[in-house]
Design a protein around this motif. Structure first.
Motif, PDB file in Angstrom:
ATOM      1  N   ASP A  59       2.161  -4.641 -14.329  1.00 22.11           N
ATOM      2  CA  ASP A  59       2.733  -5.989 -14.246  1.00 22.11           C
ATOM      3  C   ASP A  59       4.140  -5.945 -13.642  1.00 22.11           C
ATOM      4  OD1 ASP A  59       0.463  -7.057 -15.384  1.00 22.11           O
ATOM      5  OD2 ASP A  59       1.338  -7.284 -17.387  1.00 22.11           O
ATOM      6  N   ILE A  60       4.938  -5.005 -14.105  1.00 23.04           N
ATOM      7  CA  ILE A  60       6.317  -4.886 -13.621  1.00 23.04           C
ATOM      8  C   ILE A  60       6.336  -4.603 -12.120  1.00 23.04           C
ATOM      9  CG2 ILE A  60       8.342  -3.354 -13.690  1.00 23.04           C
ATOM     10  CD1 ILE A  60       7.886  -3.208 -16.758  1.00 23.04           C
ATOM     11  N   VAL A  61       5.514  -3.683 -11.678  1.00 25.82           N
ATOM     12  CA  VAL A  61       5.470  -3.334 -10.249  1.00 25.82           C
ATOM     13  C   VAL A  61       4.971  -4.516  -9.427  1.00 25.82           C
ATOM     14  CG1 VAL A  61       4.365  -1.843  -8.538  1.00 25.82           C
ATOM     15  CG2 VAL A  61       5.259  -0.859 -10.667  1.00 25.82           C
ATOM     16  N   GLN A  62       3.925  -5.170  -9.898  1.00 29.48           N
ATOM     17  CA  GLN A  62       3.400  -6.321  -9.164  1.00 29.48           C
ATOM     18  C   GLN A  62       4.433  -7.444  -9.086  1.00 29.48           C
ATOM     19  OE1 GLN A  62      -0.380  -7.278 -10.937  1.00 29.48           O
ATOM     20  NE2 GLN A  62      -1.340  -5.430 -10.149  1.00 29.48           N
ATOM     21  N   GLU A  63       5.162  -7.667 -10.178  1.00 24.28           N
ATOM     22  CA  GLU A  63       6.202  -8.700 -10.160  1.00 24.28           C
ATOM     23  C   GLU A  63       7.306  -8.355  -9.162  1.00 24.28           C
ATOM     24  OE1 GLU A  63       7.614  -9.306 -14.144  1.00 24.28           O
ATOM     25  OE2 GLU A  63       5.612  -9.862 -14.855  1.00 24.28           O
ATOM     26  N   ALA A  64       7.700  -7.099  -9.123  1.00 22.50           N
ATOM     27  CA  ALA A  64       8.756  -6.678  -8.192  1.00 22.50           C
ATOM     28  C   ALA A  64       8.297  -6.870  -6.746  1.00 22.50           C
ATOM     29  CB  ALA A  64       9.140  -5.224  -8.439  1.00 22.50           C
ATOM     30  N   LEU A  65       7.062  -6.502  -6.460  1.00 20.56           N
ATOM     31  CA  LEU A  65       6.547  -6.654  -5.100  1.00 20.56           C
ATOM     32  C   LEU A  65       6.344  -8.132  -4.739  1.00 20.56           C
ATOM     33  CD1 LEU A  65       4.100  -3.623  -5.062  1.00 20.56           C
ATOM     34  CD2 LEU A  65       6.115  -3.909  -3.611  1.00 20.56           C
ATOM     35  N   MET A  66       5.874  -8.919  -5.694  1.00 21.44           N
ATOM     36  CA  MET A  66       5.696 -10.346  -5.421  1.00 21.44           C
ATOM     37  C   MET A  66       7.041 -11.041  -5.193  1.00 21.44           C
ATOM     38  SD  MET A  66       2.615 -10.943  -4.989  1.00 21.44           S
ATOM     39  CE  MET A  66       2.857 -12.675  -4.700  1.00 21.44           C
ATOM     40  N   TYR A  67       8.053 -10.604  -5.912  1.00 21.88           N
ATOM     41  CA  TYR A  67       9.391 -11.156  -5.708  1.00 21.88           C
ATOM     42  C   TYR A  67       9.850 -10.872  -4.272  1.00 21.88           C
ATOM     43  CZ  TYR A  67      14.310 -12.252  -6.394  1.00 21.88           C
ATOM     44  OH  TYR A  67      15.571 -12.796  -6.274  1.00 21.88           O
ATOM     45  N   ALA A 126      14.484  -2.509  -8.039  1.00 19.82           N
ATOM     46  CA  ALA A 126      13.841  -3.745  -8.500  1.00 19.82           C
ATOM     47  C   ALA A 126      12.917  -3.474  -9.688  1.00 19.82           C
ATOM     48  CB  ALA A 126      13.063  -4.391  -7.357  1.00 19.82           C
ATOM     49  N   VAL A 127      12.157  -2.391  -9.613  1.00 21.00           N
ATOM     50  CA  VAL A 127      11.265  -2.022 -10.716  1.00 21.00           C
ATOM     51  C   VAL A 127      12.085  -1.657 -11.947  1.00 21.00           C
ATOM     52  CG1 VAL A 127       9.609  -0.267 -11.507  1.00 21.00           C
ATOM     53  CG2 VAL A 127       9.300  -1.372  -9.279  1.00 21.00           C
ATOM     54  N   TYR A 128      13.137  -0.882 -11.750  1.00 19.75           N
ATOM     55  CA  TYR A 128      13.999  -0.494 -12.874  1.00 19.75           C
ATOM     56  C   TYR A 128      14.595  -1.733 -13.546  1.00 19.75           C
ATOM     57  CZ  TYR A 128      17.841   1.484 -15.539  1.00 19.75           C
ATOM     58  OH  TYR A 128      18.699   1.810 -16.557  1.00 19.75           O
ATOM     59  N   ASN A 129      15.120  -2.652 -12.749  1.00 18.85           N
ATOM     60  CA  ASN A 129      15.729  -3.864 -13.296  1.00 18.85           C
ATOM     61  C   ASN A 129      14.706  -4.709 -14.064  1.00 18.85           C
ATOM     62  OD1 ASN A 129      18.228  -3.161 -12.287  1.00 18.85           O
ATOM     63  ND2 ASN A 129      18.050  -4.444 -10.473  1.00 18.85           N
ATOM     64  N   ARG A 130      13.505  -4.809 -13.532  1.00 19.30           N
ATOM     65  CA  ARG A 130      12.454  -5.561 -14.230  1.00 19.30           C
ATOM     66  C   ARG A 130      12.077  -4.870 -15.534  1.00 19.30           C
ATOM     67  NH1 ARG A 130      10.958  -9.985 -12.079  1.00 19.30           N
ATOM     68  NH2 ARG A 130      11.131 -10.330  -9.867  1.00 19.30           N
ATOM     69  N   PHE A 131      12.038  -3.550 -15.519  1.00 23.07           N
ATOM     70  CA  PHE A 131      11.723  -2.793 -16.737  1.00 23.07           C
ATOM     71  C   PHE A 131      12.782  -3.058 -17.810  1.00 23.07           C
ATOM     72  CE2 PHE A 131      12.303   1.077 -19.285  1.00 23.07           C
ATOM     73  CZ  PHE A 131      11.054   1.132 -19.895  1.00 23.07           C
ATOM     74  N   ILE A 132      14.046  -2.998 -17.436  1.00 30.26           N
ATOM     75  CA  ILE A 132      15.140  -3.253 -18.381  1.00 30.26           C
ATOM     76  C   ILE A 132      15.073  -4.701 -18.879  1.00 30.26           C
ATOM     77  CG2 ILE A 132      17.659  -3.415 -18.629  1.00 30.26           C
ATOM     78  CD1 ILE A 132      16.508  -0.520 -18.574  1.00 30.26           C
ATOM     79  N   GLY A 133      14.794  -5.625 -17.989  1.00 26.82           N
ATOM     80  CA  GLY A 133      14.651  -7.030 -18.375  1.00 26.82           C
ATOM     81  C   GLY A 133      13.526  -7.231 -19.383  1.00 26.82           C
ATOM     82  N   LEU A 169       0.820  -1.217   0.000  1.00 25.64           N
ATOM     83  CA  LEU A 169       0.000   0.000   0.000  1.00 25.64           C
ATOM     84  C   LEU A 169       0.854   1.268   0.000  1.00 25.64           C
ATOM     85  CD1 LEU A 169      -2.835  -1.077   2.462  1.00 25.64           C
ATOM     86  CD2 LEU A 169      -2.992  -0.827  -0.027  1.00 25.64           C
ATOM     87  N   ALA A 170       1.981   1.215   0.672  1.00 25.12           N
ATOM     88  CA  ALA A 170       2.844   2.396   0.760  1.00 25.12           C
ATOM     89  C   ALA A 170       3.567   2.671  -0.555  1.00 25.12           C
ATOM     90  CB  ALA A 170       3.861   2.221   1.891  1.00 25.12           C
ATOM     91  N   TYR A 171       3.874   1.627  -1.312  1.00 23.52           N
ATOM     92  CA  TYR A 171       4.737   1.803  -2.482  1.00 23.52           C
ATOM     93  C   TYR A 171       4.070   1.602  -3.841  1.00 23.52           C
ATOM     94  CZ  TYR A 171       8.891   2.224   0.379  1.00 23.52           C
ATOM     95  OH  TYR A 171       9.833   2.678   1.267  1.00 23.52           O
ATOM     96  N   TYR A 172       3.006   0.865  -3.908  1.00 26.56           N
ATOM     97  CA  TYR A 172       2.452   0.480  -5.206  1.00 26.56           C
ATOM     98  C   TYR A 172       2.225   1.673  -6.144  1.00 26.56           C
ATOM     99  CZ  TYR A 172      -0.413  -1.598  -8.818  1.00 26.56           C
ATOM    100  OH  TYR A 172      -0.893  -1.993 -10.038  1.00 26.56           O
ATOM    101  N   ASP A 173       1.479   2.667  -5.703  1.00 23.96           N
ATOM    102  CA  ASP A 173       1.180   3.822  -6.570  1.00 23.96           C
ATOM    103  C   ASP A 173       2.446   4.577  -6.965  1.00 23.96           C
ATOM    104  OD1 ASP A 173      -1.522   3.290  -6.590  1.00 23.96           O
ATOM    105  OD2 ASP A 173      -1.974   4.652  -4.933  1.00 23.96           O
ATOM    106  N   LYS A 174       3.348   4.778  -6.029  1.00 26.33           N
ATOM    107  CA  LYS A 174       4.587   5.501  -6.313  1.00 26.33           C
ATOM    108  C   LYS A 174       5.451   4.736  -7.312  1.00 26.33           C
ATOM    109  CE  LYS A 174       4.782   7.742  -1.761  1.00 26.33           C
ATOM    110  NZ  LYS A 174       3.482   8.279  -1.952  1.00 26.33           N
ATOM    111  N   LEU A 175       5.522   3.423  -7.151  1.00 23.61           N
ATOM    112  CA  LEU A 175       6.299   2.608  -8.085  1.00 23.61           C
ATOM    113  C   LEU A 175       5.658   2.582  -9.473  1.00 23.61           C
ATOM    114  CD1 LEU A 175       7.260  -0.372  -5.735  1.00 23.61           C
ATOM    115  CD2 LEU A 175       8.782   1.443  -6.571  1.00 23.61           C
TER     116      LEU A 175
END
Length: 193
Positions: free
Chosen positions: A49-57, A78-85, A27-33
């Motif tokens: 999808d990228i944000v949810q994957e980062a949080l689920m990881y 984590a979000v940046y790395n997933r985006f690049i991936g 709740l604290a990070y989802y919207d900001k990410l």
């Protein structure tokens, strides 16, 4: 700036499997990410999808993860790395598809005239089955090579409608043919006309 007042306590609770700790982080990070990821890409669905994957990881690896800086820095990285991936994965997929299409068109060019005629007739048959408006849009785009904007202007429809009609036409083609025939049809459309 810390988004969670007692970050160390929340992380400790997270590591022990406390779902409320994960919910607090989510709740604290989802919207900001999502806003951050959206600044990297304008594909909203992909961003979520990228944000949810980062949080689920974070949740799945909670027992093993060591956060040396702050949770904030960790999640943004984590979000940046997933985006690049995701970009790398999409690029590989596009390169592979282009190579398959190029190979298919080279094969098509080596066919005898009767076999070429067979594929062209197959494509013509599929196009003829499309609803009239979709067929008109598809032919203008893929056979006559007009840009979406030009088609929209000619037919007095939005570019979004043109895009949707093309997408639906490809869905129909995919239902009609599969495997190598589908790749061959895509290659013919891409390189032959």
């Amino acid at each position: 700036m810390r988004l969670i007042e007692n970050e160390d306590e929340v992380l400790s609770a997270l590591k022990s499997g406390d779902q409320n700790a994960f919910k607090t982080i989510y709740l604290a990070y989802y919207d900001k990410l999502c806003r951050y990821a959206n600044s990297l890409s304008n594909n909203t669905t992909n961003v979520e999808d990228i944000v949810q994957e980062a949080l689920m990881y974070l949740w799945q690896k909670r027992e093993d993860i060591t956060i040396n800086s702050s949770l904030n820095a960790y999640l943004y990285r984590a979000v940046y790395n997933r985006f690049i991936g995701e970009i790398k994965k999409n690029k590989r997929e596009l390169t592979l598809m282009y190579e398959l299409q190029l190979s298919a068109i080279l094969e098509f060019e080596s066919f005898e005239d009767s076999k070429k005629e067979h594929y062209l007739q197959l494509l013509e048959d599929i196009i003829s089955k499309l609803p009239e408006k979709r067929k008109e849009v598809f032919v203008l785009s893929k056979i006559k090579n007009y840009k979406y904007k030009e088609i929209a202007s000619m037919l007095k429809i939005s570019e979004r409608t043109v895009e949707n009609q093309i997408r639906r036409a490809f869905i129909t083609i995919r239902k009609e043919v599969s495997g190598l025939k589908y790749i061959m049809i895509l290659a013919i459309l891409e390189f032959y006309f």
